[in-house]
Design an enzyme around this catalytic site. Sequence first.
Site, PDB file in Angstrom:
ATOM      1  CB  CYS A 119      -1.151  -0.093   1.213  1.00  0.00           C
ATOM      2  SG  CYS A 119      -2.389   1.099   0.678  1.00  0.00           S
TER       3      CYS A 119
ATOM      4  CG  HIS B  72      -3.131  -3.465   3.183  1.00  0.00           C
ATOM      5  ND1 HIS B  72      -2.270  -3.119   3.961  1.00  0.00           N
ATOM      6  CD2 HIS B  72      -3.921  -2.360   2.919  1.00  0.00           C
ATOM      7  CE1 HIS B  72      -2.202  -1.979   4.129  1.00  0.00           C
ATOM      8  NE2 HIS B  72      -3.170  -1.411   3.329  1.00  0.00           N
TER       9      HIS B  72
ATOM     10  CD  GLU C  90      -0.726  -6.391   5.053  1.00  0.00           C
ATOM     11  OE1 GLU C  90      -0.407  -6.498   3.731  1.00  0.00           O
ATOM     12  OE2 GLU C  90      -1.078  -5.000   5.300  1.00  0.00           O
TER      13      GLU C  90
HETATM   14  N1  GLN Z   1      -1.964   6.633   3.212  1.00  0.00           N
HETATM   15  C1  GLN Z   1      -1.972   5.878   1.741  1.00  0.00           C
HETATM   16  C2  GLN Z   1      -3.405   6.031   1.252  1.00  0.00           C
HETATM   17  O1  GLN Z   1      -4.171   6.570   1.916  1.00  0.00           O
HETATM   18  C3  GLN Z   1      -1.742   4.623   2.240  1.00  0.00           C
HETATM   19  C4  GLN Z   1      -2.745   3.808   2.812  1.00  0.00           C
HETATM   20  C5  GLN Z   1      -2.184   2.539   3.491  1.00  0.00           C
HETATM   21  O2  GLN Z   1      -1.056   2.202   3.519  1.00  0.00           O
HETATM   22  N2  GLN Z   1      -2.928   1.652   4.042  1.00  0.00           N
HETATM   23  O3  GLN Z   1      -3.649   5.556   0.145  1.00  0.00           O
END
Ligand code: GLN
Length: 541
Positions: A387, A513, A515
């Site tokens: 992300c 994600h 994970e």
């Molecule tokens: N802050 C970034 C976004 O909002 C990444 C979010 C995250 O890593 N879950 O897109």
Amino acid sequence: MDPKLETKYIFITGGVVSSVGKGVTAAAIGLLLKERGFKIAVQKLDPYLNVDPGTMSPYQHGEVYVLDDGTETDLDLGHYERFIDISLNRLCNVTTGQVYSQVIEKERRGDFLGGTIQVIPHITNEIKRHIGLLAKRKDVDIVLVEVGGTVGDIESLPFLEALRQMRSDAGLNNSFYIHVTWLPHIGATGELKTKPTQHSVRELRSIGISPNMIIARSDYEISEEMREKIALFCDVDLRAVVPLVTTPIMYEVPLLLEEVDVADIILDHFGLQTRQKPNWRNWKGLVKKSKKDKPTVKVALVGKYIELRDAYMSVREAIRHAGLELGLEVEISWVHSATLEKKKSWQEVEEADGILVPGGFGVRGIEGKILAAKHARKNLVPYLGLCLGMQLMVVDFCREIFENDEVNSTEFDPSTDHPVIDLMPDQRDITDKGATMRLGLYPCEIQPNSKVAKAYAKKIVFERHRHRFEFNNAYREKLEKEGMAFSGISPDGLLVEIAELKDHPFMVGTQFHPEFLSRPTRPHPLFVAFLRAVGKRAEIL
Ligand code: GLN
């Protein structure tokens, strides 16, 4: 079809101190029962006032775990999904904030016509309604309900009162109360103490709940005498005083509980027969692999909440699952990205065979993460960006090819001339912070002849998301020419889900994600591919 069995309830409370592994214990009990052929539902009741933990800092409560349906939940739900291997949904995490806001909404609508709204019965009824929503589903035999916090907390009282009432609502033989406590060890005399457990059970009794089972957690061996003492003072069957000594291998907990007949004690209480013989082959295999000596590889996890390891719970577990699959011991160096900016902690990064930059929000420590990505790119160190880790991998690459250090995500520099990561269009008018990100499961098409195509061996995958920003498509063509491949794209072609570098052993970033979908017996393909590259770099694989 068999008529639906009367729903059975297991209520799990904590005593003495928090953080003794109540969530893992609940998850393991769920697995014991699932292995016996029962359909399990599991629910966490969290006494805090937030509607969900999505708005909480990971420092407060550890990782925010995201479900398929996009619900942002407590990290214990991650334990439940990893152990029991079922997909949970929004009914599975209930907070005081949710309960109160729903009751107040009904009051404003006039549903209580003239009534005075009180904790008992209105709040307790609402809590029971939430438990009932799970329990009445056709595919549920046994509902496991864990209450967050410890007995004695002011906030948990309405939940405990609701659970007390559940005994008569559900029937005496249909409800089973487990109290998980901690036995402190006194160094000077070398003994374990049961007194805090006795007090905690007394407190629980004063609320009207008598535990059917006490699970006594400890860092030290628990003697028969200790168990007898707890049984006597807490008025619980000796058989149901369950010792649970800390194990470095979390996935051993179900086997430890199996050895002391936990599931049989519960089923006896419910008057249920085991439906099938549990099969522990996979779990025993996992524990055996964990205990075996394995060659070690080093992964630097560059984040900003590293003081609290729980903040990266699912990432750590996904690494562990993949390590077990490949026969690697993974030593994680927890590197604070802000210290990299001060030119510190670089040794850990330089010594690492792989670098992982997990998700995150806010500007603090961002430049350190970009530097970590740069190090991985320049030195051909395997890199996995999750992300935010993917977004910053793109920022680093663009800074290089545009020879411009002002390139950024608009999250961190709203007026940058090169907004390579930008707010998603449908996020622009959103002002509320709670549950408004792009959340949950979305499909992603895997592009052929890419590193991730090899890892997944699938054309379409579904992964869980939690973000507001995305790759800016205005830069797609240019970056492709410069050696970045967009190897995972949403089916409408509009959203970059995976980016990777072509001329690099493994530099992959995912907007989602992965994970959250890794399971101990089914490690996530991208973590396996990452660690395989790490093992190669360390000249082990
Ligand atoms: N802050 C970034 C976004 O909002 C990444 C979010 C995250 O890593 N879950 O897109």
